[in-house]
Design an enzyme around this catalytic site. Structure first.
Site: not given
Lengths: 410, 317
Positions: A153, A303-305
Site C-alpha cells: 500500500k 481478504s486484504d488480511h
C-alpha cells in the site's frame, strides 16, 4: 485419511463435471473415484446440506507479518486462520520487517509454510526496502518463488512504476498496483462525504484512488507490461478497469471482501475496527463493485488480511492502524453479501480459478487421479467464529461472532 | 419543563435535542445571575470530583472550565500533557485506568483526535464533557456562542449567522453549525475554498467564498481563528497570512460600510490584524468578551445538569 463426500456439487469450471452432483472418494488429498452411490467402509463419510467441492481457494492479498510483527500474526497463525476460512493458497504481501525484497526472505516464508496444509505464495517488493528508490531483485525473487511484485500500500512514484512494469517483462512478472494518491487528500482517513464532515475528519475522495489508477493504466499501456490492481473501491475505478480491459491491456483487478459489507456511514461512530484503506465507500460504489464482479471486470475477491494487535487498534480513531484481520472470514463475507447476487460458481471463480490463472500457478482440477488441495464447504449450514475458534493472533475484526450462510468443512 | 438532559455525556451538539439546549440556556441564566453576586459560588457540587484532562494546549477553555467547576464547589484535579511528547494513544488508555482508580465522577477532556471523547465514554464510568476533540466537536463553545447571540438578539430563530475562516481545521465550526441549526438559525460558512470541507452543504449550510457577500447576508459574523499550527501538509492552504487577511480579514471600514449592524464574534484567541483588526475586536458591535463571560455560566450549567443526571441514575440503581 480417506473421506467420502456424499452428493457433493462440483464447482470447478475446468472440470467436465462442473455443477454436477457426485459422490467423491478422496485419499490423502487425491481424488480416487468420482461416481454415484459410492461406498467405502474405510472412508469417513461427509454429508451436509448443499455440500460442495472446488479446487482450493486462493487468497490473493494478505499481510503475513512474520518476520517482524509476530505478535500480530505468525506464519502458522495466519495459515491456520486461512485454513479455517477455506483458503489453501495465500499470497503474502512483502511488508514484513525486514521487507521481502530478496530471495532469502522469499525462501524463509516458503520454508516456514512447508509443512502446512495452506501454501504461501510470496510476493516480493518492487523496490529495495519498499523505499521507492531502487528496483528490488525481482528476477532472483521470481526464480525462488515470488509470484507478484508490489510495494503493497505504499505509494509508488511514476518513475519506479514505469521501470518495474518494464523490467518485470524480462521474466513475464506480474506487478501489483495499489491505486492511492496521497497528494489529493493529505491526512484523509475515511471516505470523503457527509460522513467525513460529521466526523470532523479529512476525507479520501474517489479521485485519490482514480487518479492513481488512471496513471497506472496509462503506464501499462505505455510499457505493455502485466498488472494486477490489487484493490479498488469506487464506481469510477470499475469504469476505468472496464475501459482498460476493453482496450486489450493485460490488466486484472480485485477487491477486498469486506469492501462489500460496509459503507462510510457504518464508520460514523469511530469504530477503529472499520478503519481500512481504501475506506468504506457508499451504496452506489458497492452496487458498481457487485456489477463489476458479475460482468467479469473485477476478477478477484481477496481478504486484504491486515492483523493488528490491541495496542495498535484500541486507540482513538485517528491513531489506530488501518486494517481488518480478515483471512478467516473473507470468503464467508463474500458468500454472505453475494449469495443473492451471483451464482455459487461465479463467487467461487473469484476466489479460486481466477486468481490461480492470474498468478499462473499449477492448479488442481476436480477429476479422478488429481491431487488437491480442495476446499470442501456447505451452503446449507451456518457458521460463525467466536474468540475460541479465532486463529489469527489479532482480533481486529467486525466479523467475530457474526453468522454466515456457509460453512467451510475442510 | 423537563429539568434533566437526554444525554449522560456531552460528547457533541449532534446528540442534543433542542430541549436539551434550551434547558442548558435556562440553567445558564440562573448561574449568570450567581456570577454577578458578591459571592460568586454555589455549593451544588460539593460531592463531585472532576478531572480536567487537557491533552492539547488550551488556556481559555481550561480556565473557563476550572472556574465553572470552582464556582460550583466541585473538587478538581488537572492533568495536562501533550500528545506529541508521549507515544500517541497509549496516554489516553493509561490515563483512563488512572482515572478509574481515582474514582472521579466527571471528566472534561480536550484532545486532538476526533472521536476521542466517544472513545473515552466507552471505557470509563464517568460523565464526559468534550472540551474539544480536534476538528470534530467543541460543544460548550457552540453553546456559549449561541447563548451569546440569544442574549444580544433575543432569539436565534430566523437569524443569519456566517462562520468565517478556516472551516476545515476549526474545532468549533461543526458544533456551531449543529447548535445554530437546532435553534432555528440559518448558517453560512465562508472562507477560502481550500479550507471548506467538501460535502459541508450536507449539513444544510450555505457556502460562500466572498467575505463581503457573507457579511451583507448575515446578522452575526463568527470570525474563526486561523489555525496555522494545524496545517500539517506540505503545500499550505493559503500562500501567506497577508493574502489571507486581504481576502478574509474583517476591518473597521468593512464592518461600518455594511448596510446593517452585524454582530461580531470570535472564539479566541484572536490573531489581531489577521482575521479581525484590533478596532473590530474592541468595536461596540463585538461581543467577544461577553462570549468569554457566558462561557463560565454555560459550562457551569452543563456540568451541573450532567451531575444531576448522574445522581438520578445512581439513585435509581
Amino acid at each position: 485419511m480417506k473421506i467420502l463426500l456424499k452428493s457433493a456439487t462440483i464447482i470447478d469450471i475446468h472440470s467436465t463435471l462442473h455443477n454436477k452432483k457426485r459422490d467423491i472418494l478422496i485419499d490423502k488429498g487425491e481424488i480416487i473415484k468420482i461416481g454415484t452411490n459410492l461406498i467405502d467402509a474405510k472412508a469417513k463419510e461427509v454429508k451436509a446440506n448443499s455440500l460442495c467441492i472446488s479446487p482450493g481457494w486462493v487468497d490473493m492479498k494478505a499481510k503475513i507479518p512474520d518476520p517482524g510483527f509476530e505478535y500480530k500474526d505468525t506464519v502458522q497463525s495466519s495459515l491456520d486462520a486461512a485454513l479455517k476460512g477455506g483458503f489453501k493458497y495465500v499470497v503474502a504481501m512483502p511488508d514484513t520487517d525486514p521487507v521481502i525484497d530478496n530471495k532469502s526472505q522469499v525462501e524463509y516464508l516458503l520454508s516456514r509454510s512447508k509443512s502446512h496444509a495452506v501454501r504461501i505464495l510470496p510476493s516480493g517488493a518492487l523496490s529495495q526496502g519498499m523505499q521507492g528508490k531502487l528496483l528490488a531483485e525481482m528476477y532472483d525473487m521470481h526464480q525462488h518463488g515470488a509470484i507478484l511484485f508490489s510495494d503493497n500500500k505504499k505509494s509508488v512514484g511514476t518513475e519506479m512504476m514505469t521501470r518495474a512494469l518494464e523490467y518485470a517483462q524480462n521474466f513475464n512478472g506480474l506487478i501489483g498496483s495499489f491505486p492511492f494518491d496521497t497528494g489529493v487528500n493529505p491526512g484523509g482517513m475515511v471516505n470523503e462525504s457527509n460522513i467525513s464532515v460529521q466526523m470532523g475528519l479529512k476525507g479520501l475522495s474517489s479521485s485519490s484512488e482514480e487518479i492513481r489508477l488512471q496513471r497506472d493504466i496509462e503506464l501499462l499501456k505505455y510499457t505493455k507490461g502485466r498488472m494486477h490492481v490489487m484493490l479498488i473501491s469506487t464506481e469510477g475505478s470499475v469504469e476505468l478497469i472496464r475501459k482498460a480491459k476493453k482496450a486489450g491491456l493485460h490488466i486484472t483487478c480485485g477487491i477486498a471482501a469486506h469492501q462489500l459489507a460496509f459503507m462510510d456511514k457504518d464508520v460514523a461512530d469511530f469504530d477503529s475496527n472499520l478503519k481500512v484503506l481504501p475506506p468504506f465507500r457508499q451504496s452506489q460504489d458497492i452496487k458498481a463493485l457487485i456489477k463489476g464482479l458479475k460482468d467479469g471486470i473485477i476478477d478477484v475477491i481477496c481478504s486484504d488480511h491486515e492483523p493488528e494487535d490491541h495496542e495498535h487498534k484500541a486507540l482513538e480513531f485517528e491513531y489506530a492502524n488501518y486494517g481488518i484481520s480478515s483471512i478467516q472470514t473473507a470468503a464467508h463475507v463474500a458468500f454472505s453479501v453475494l449469495n443473492k447476487e451471483m451464482s455459487v460458481d461465479q463467487i467461487v471463480e473469484k476466489i479460486s480459478t481466477n486468481p490461480a490463472k492470474i498468478l499462473g500457478i499449477e492448479y488442481p482440477v476436480v477429476r479422478e487421479g488429481q491431487k488437491g488441495p480442495w476446499t470442501i464447504f456447505s451452503l446449507g449450514t451456518e457458521q460463525s467464529f467466536g474468540i475460541s475458534g479465532w486463529k489469527s493472533l489479532s482480533r481486529n475484526s467486525p466479523f467475530i461472532e457474526k453468522s454466515f450462510p456457509i460453512e467451510v468443512i475442510s | 419543563m423537563n429539568r434533566t438532559l437526554s444525554v449522560k455525556h456531552l460528547l457533541g451538539i449532534k446528540d442534543l435535542t433542542k430541549e436539551d439546549i434550551e434547558l442548558i440556556f435556562s440553567q445558564a441564566d440562573e448561574f449568570k445571575e450567581v456570577l454577578n453576586r458578591p459571592i460568586k459560588k454555589v455549593p451544588s457540587l460539593r460531592d463531585v470530583t472532576i478531572a480536567n484532562l487537557f491533552f492539547e494546549n488550551s488556556t481559555r477553555t481550561r480556565l473557563s472550565f476550572e472556574l465553572a467547576e470552582k464556582r460550583l464547589s466541585a473538587d478538581i484535579v488537572n492533568f495536562s500533557a501533550s500528545t506529541s511528547s508521549v507515544k500517541k494513544g497509549e496516554t489516553l488508555v493509561d490515563t483512563v485506568n488512572n482515572i478509574l482508580a481515582m474514582k472521579v465522577d466527571m471528566v472534561v477532556m480536550r484532545h486532538s483526535a476526533p472521536g476521542s471523547c466517544l472513545f473515552l465514554s466507552k471505557h470509563i464510568d464517568a460523565a464526559i464533557v468534550n472540551a474539544g476533540d480536534g476538528t470534530h466537536e467543541h460543544p460548550t463553545q457552540a453553546l456559549l456562542d449561541a447563548y451569546s447571540i440569544r442574549e444580544k438578539l433575543g432569539s436565534l430563530k430566523g437569524k443569519k449567522v456566517a462562520i468565517i475562516g478556516d472551516i476545515t481545521h476549526s474545532r468549533v465550526a461543526l458544533s456551531n453549525i449543529y447548535c445554530l441549526k437546532k435553534l432555528g438559525a440559518e448558517v453560512m460558512v465562508c472562507g477560502p475554498s481550500t479550507m471548506i470541507p467538501k460535502h459541508i452543504q450536507s449539513l444544510g449550510v450555505k457556502v460562500e467564498h466572498s467575505l463581503r457577500n457573507a457579511l451583507e447576508w448575515c446578522d452575526v459574523a463568527n470570525m474563526l481563528r486561523i489555525q496555522l499550527e494545524r496545517q500539517e501538509v506540505s503545500v499550505p492552504y493559503f500562500p501567506s497570512l497577508r493574502e489571507y487577511s486581504m481576502q478574509y480579514g474583517l476591518t473597521k471600514e468593512i464592518l461600518e460600510g455594511l448596510s446593517k449592524k452585524v454582530v461580531v464574534m470570535h472564539p479566541g484567541p484572536i490573531n489581531r490584524g489577521v482575521e479581525i483588526t484590533s478596532e473590530v475586536a474592541d468595536h461596540t458591535q463585538s461581543i467577544i468578551l461577553e462570549q468569554v463571560e457566558n462561557g463560565v455560566a454555560i459550562r457551569m450549567a452543563v456540568i451541573y445538569l450532567l451531575a444531576q443526571t448522574r445522581r438520578t441514575e445512581k439513585e435509581v440503581v
